[in-house]
Design a protein around this motif. Structure first.
Motif, PDB file in Angstrom:
ATOM      1  N   ALA A  51       0.852  -1.215   0.000  1.00 24.23           N
ATOM      2  CA  ALA A  51       0.000   0.000   0.000  1.00 24.23           C
ATOM      3  C   ALA A  51       0.878   1.252   0.000  1.00 24.23           C
ATOM      4  N   ALA A  52       1.952   1.234   0.791  1.00 22.02           N
ATOM      5  CA  ALA A  52       2.857   2.397   0.838  1.00 22.02           C
ATOM      6  C   ALA A  52       3.525   2.603  -0.514  1.00 22.02           C
ATOM      7  N   PHE A  53       3.903   1.484  -1.145  1.00 16.33           N
ATOM      8  CA  PHE A  53       4.561   1.581  -2.457  1.00 16.33           C
ATOM      9  C   PHE A  53       3.611   2.196  -3.492  1.00 16.33           C
ATOM     10  N   ILE A  54       2.418   1.638  -3.582  1.00 18.40           N
ATOM     11  CA  ILE A  54       1.452   2.144  -4.574  1.00 18.40           C
ATOM     12  C   ILE A  54       1.103   3.605  -4.260  1.00 18.40           C
ATOM     13  N   GLY A  55       0.953   3.917  -2.983  1.00 20.07           N
ATOM     14  CA  GLY A  55       0.637   5.295  -2.585  1.00 20.07           C
ATOM     15  C   GLY A  55       1.702   6.266  -3.053  1.00 20.07           C
ATOM     16  N   GLU A  56       2.943   5.869  -2.915  1.00 14.90           N
ATOM     17  CA  GLU A  56       4.037   6.755  -3.351  1.00 14.90           C
ATOM     18  C   GLU A  56       4.027   6.925  -4.876  1.00 14.90           C
ATOM     19  N   PHE A  58       1.534   6.836  -6.693  1.00 11.04           N
ATOM     20  CA  PHE A  58       0.348   7.638  -7.034  1.00 11.04           C
ATOM     21  C   PHE A  58       0.424   9.074  -6.498  1.00 11.04           C
ATOM     22  N   GLY A  59       1.598   9.485  -6.038  1.00 11.84           N
ATOM     23  CA  GLY A  59       1.773  10.878  -5.634  1.00 11.84           C
ATOM     24  C   GLY A  59       1.592  11.141  -4.150  1.00 11.84           C
ATOM     25  N   GLY A  60       1.524  10.076  -3.345  1.00 16.39           N
ATOM     26  CA  GLY A  60       1.383  10.218  -1.891  1.00 16.39           C
ATOM     27  C   GLY A  60       2.741  10.351  -1.211  1.00 16.39           C
ATOM     28  N   PRO A  61       2.760  10.194   0.125  1.00 17.76           N
ATOM     29  CA  PRO A  61       4.009  10.352   0.870  1.00 17.76           C
ATOM     30  C   PRO A  61       5.079   9.339   0.441  1.00 17.76           C
ATOM     31  N   LYS A  62       6.350   9.747   0.604  1.00 20.81           N
ATOM     32  CA  LYS A  62       7.453   8.916   0.118  1.00 20.81           C
ATOM     33  C   LYS A  62       7.877   7.875   1.175  1.00 20.81           C
ATOM     34  N   THR A  63       6.875   7.263   1.782  1.00 21.09           N
ATOM     35  CA  THR A  63       7.128   6.327   2.885  1.00 21.09           C
ATOM     36  C   THR A  63       7.941   5.117   2.440  1.00 21.09           C
ATOM     37  N   TYR A  64       7.605   4.559   1.287  1.00 18.94           N
ATOM     38  CA  TYR A  64       8.338   3.345   0.868  1.00 18.94           C
ATOM     39  C   TYR A  64       9.803   3.676   0.596  1.00 18.94           C
ATOM     40  N   HIS A  68      11.267   1.867   3.676  1.00 21.84           N
ATOM     41  CA  HIS A  68      11.251   0.447   3.313  1.00 21.84           C
ATOM     42  C   HIS A  68      12.222   0.082   2.196  1.00 21.84           C
ATOM     43  N   GLY A  69      13.186   0.939   1.928  1.00 20.54           N
ATOM     44  CA  GLY A  69      14.239   0.551   0.984  1.00 20.54           C
ATOM     45  C   GLY A  69      14.055   1.042  -0.437  1.00 20.54           C
ATOM     46  N   GLY A  70      12.914   1.642  -0.729  1.00 24.62           N
ATOM     47  CA  GLY A  70      12.733   2.250  -2.039  1.00 24.62           C
ATOM     48  C   GLY A  70      12.509   1.263  -3.169  1.00 24.62           C
ATOM     49  N   HIS A  71      12.550   1.774  -4.367  1.00 28.84           N
ATOM     50  CA  HIS A  71      12.214   0.987  -5.548  1.00 28.84           C
ATOM     51  C   HIS A  71      13.116  -0.233  -5.707  1.00 28.84           C
ATOM     52  N   ASP A 136      19.454  -5.071 -12.851  1.00 26.00           N
ATOM     53  CA  ASP A 136      20.155  -4.068 -12.052  1.00 26.00           C
ATOM     54  C   ASP A 136      19.133  -3.102 -11.477  1.00 26.00           C
ATOM     55  N   PRO A 137      18.621  -3.401 -10.271  1.00 31.37           N
ATOM     56  CA  PRO A 137      17.530  -2.585  -9.721  1.00 31.37           C
ATOM     57  C   PRO A 137      17.927  -1.139  -9.505  1.00 31.37           C
ATOM     58  N   GLU A 138      19.234  -0.861  -9.410  1.00 34.47           N
ATOM     59  CA  GLU A 138      19.671   0.523  -9.171  1.00 34.47           C
ATOM     60  C   GLU A 138      19.248   1.448 -10.294  1.00 34.47           C
ATOM     61  N   THR A 139      19.111   0.896 -11.492  1.00 31.79           N
ATOM     62  CA  THR A 139      18.819   1.750 -12.645  1.00 31.79           C
ATOM     63  C   THR A 139      17.319   2.053 -12.777  1.00 31.79           C
ATOM     64  N   GLU A 140      16.507   1.468 -11.905  1.00 31.12           N
ATOM     65  CA  GLU A 140      15.055   1.632 -12.033  1.00 31.12           C
ATOM     66  C   GLU A 140      14.550   2.664 -11.028  1.00 31.12           C
ATOM     67  N   PRO A 141      14.182   3.868 -11.475  1.00 21.87           N
ATOM     68  CA  PRO A 141      13.676   4.865 -10.530  1.00 21.87           C
ATOM     69  C   PRO A 141      12.252   4.540 -10.062  1.00 21.87           C
ATOM     70  N   MET A 142      11.866   5.107  -8.947  1.00 19.59           N
ATOM     71  CA  MET A 142      10.488   4.962  -8.458  1.00 19.59           C
ATOM     72  C   MET A 142       9.542   5.578  -9.494  1.00 19.59           C
ATOM     73  N   PRO A 143       8.584   4.827 -10.001  1.00 24.58           N
ATOM     74  CA  PRO A 143       7.668   5.422 -10.986  1.00 24.58           C
ATOM     75  C   PRO A 143       6.771   6.491 -10.343  1.00 24.58           C
ATOM     76  N   ALA A 144       6.323   7.428 -11.151  1.00 23.94           N
ATOM     77  CA  ALA A 144       5.373   8.450 -10.679  1.00 23.94           C
ATOM     78  C   ALA A 144       4.207   8.437 -11.660  1.00 23.94           C
ATOM     79  N   TRP A 145       3.059   7.906 -11.215  1.00 25.11           N
ATOM     80  CA  TRP A 145       1.928   7.729 -12.139  1.00 25.11           C
ATOM     81  C   TRP A 145       0.984   8.915 -12.075  1.00 25.11           C
ATOM     82  N   GLY A 146       0.420   9.263 -13.233  1.00 24.21           N
ATOM     83  CA  GLY A 146      -0.554  10.354 -13.281  1.00 24.21           C
ATOM     84  C   GLY A 146      -1.851   9.887 -13.934  1.00 24.21           C
ATOM     85  N   TRP A 147      -2.663  10.838 -14.330  1.00 23.64           N
ATOM     86  CA  TRP A 147      -3.999  10.517 -14.846  1.00 23.64           C
ATOM     87  C   TRP A 147      -3.973   9.976 -16.272  1.00 23.64           C
ATOM     88  N   GLY A 148      -2.878  10.184 -17.017  1.00 23.21           N
ATOM     89  CA  GLY A 148      -2.790   9.648 -18.374  1.00 23.21           C
ATOM     90  C   GLY A 148      -3.700  10.375 -19.349  1.00 23.21           C
TER      91      GLY A 148
END
Ligand code: HEM
Length: 160
Positions: A51-56, A58-64, A68-71, A136-148
């Motif tokens: 839930a924290a991951f999806i929330g982040e 989707f533009g919510g707090p950067k809790t994950y 929790h270690g990030g992307h 190589d997970p380091e190369t994958e940034p945290m996605p930021a999803w919008g309305w499309g």
């Protein structure tokens, strides 16, 4: 984006709604014959972490990212799990069932963005689960999803 446009996180109902979603979802997952076995060792915090991951995303707090270690950590959880398409599809179907059951917004705009993200993310999760050490997970940034393409939250015809 226009400042008046809510994030997907806000429109979904925030942390409380996303926790309700993942709690109900992983209850279904754990009872499912196709996808249940790959989650047999999941931690009691699993649903809150997702839930924290999806929330982040989707533009919510950067809790994950902050707690929790990030992307990178999320990607690492999938490596070597060798997920099948049948399991991925069941995961999506159960998540959609859970979204309806907990009353996540069901307007066309929100569900389009939600479904696009989980379809994309679950396909990446499956690919990563079969990559093993070549990922190589380091190369994958945290996605930021919008309305499309629908371009923003649903407005009833009278409000347009
Ligand atoms: C948008 C798609 C997805 C997202 C955002 C996601 C997110 C996550 C996150 C955040 C974790 C780490 C949880 C923790 O910190 O405890 C995780 C673990 C895991 N995910 Fe996913 N996931 C996705 C898709 C999938 C799919 C499609 C499957 C299987 C069909 C899957 C199977 C797993 C498994 C087996 C784990 C490890 C469970 C354990 O700790 O034993 N994920 N996922």
């Amino acid at each position: 984006m226009n400042e008046d446009v809510p994030t997907l996180f806000e429109w979904a109902g925030g942390t409380e709604a996303l926790n309700r979603l993942t709690h109900t979802f992983y209850g279904k997952v754990s009872r499912d014959a196709i996808v249940g076995p790959v989650f047999k060792n999941m931690s009691p915090d699993h649903s809150a972490h997702v839930a924290a991951f999806i929330g982040e995303v989707f533009g919510g707090p950067k809790t994950y990212s902050e707690e929790h270690g990030g992307h990178r950590e999320m990607v690492m959880h999938h490596l070597g799990k060798h997920l099948s398409e049948e399991q991925r599809r069941r995961w999506i179907n159960l998540l959609t069932d859970a979204a309806d059951e907990v009353g996540l917004p069901d307007d066309p705009e929100f569900r389009s963005a939600f479904t696009a993200y989980v379809e994309w993310g679950s396909r990446l999760a499956r690919m990563n689960s079969n990559l093993g050490e070549t990922c190589d997970p380091e190369t994958e940034p945290m996605p930021a999803w919008g309305w499309g393409v629908p371009g923003g939250p649903y407005k009833p015809p009278s409000a347009k």
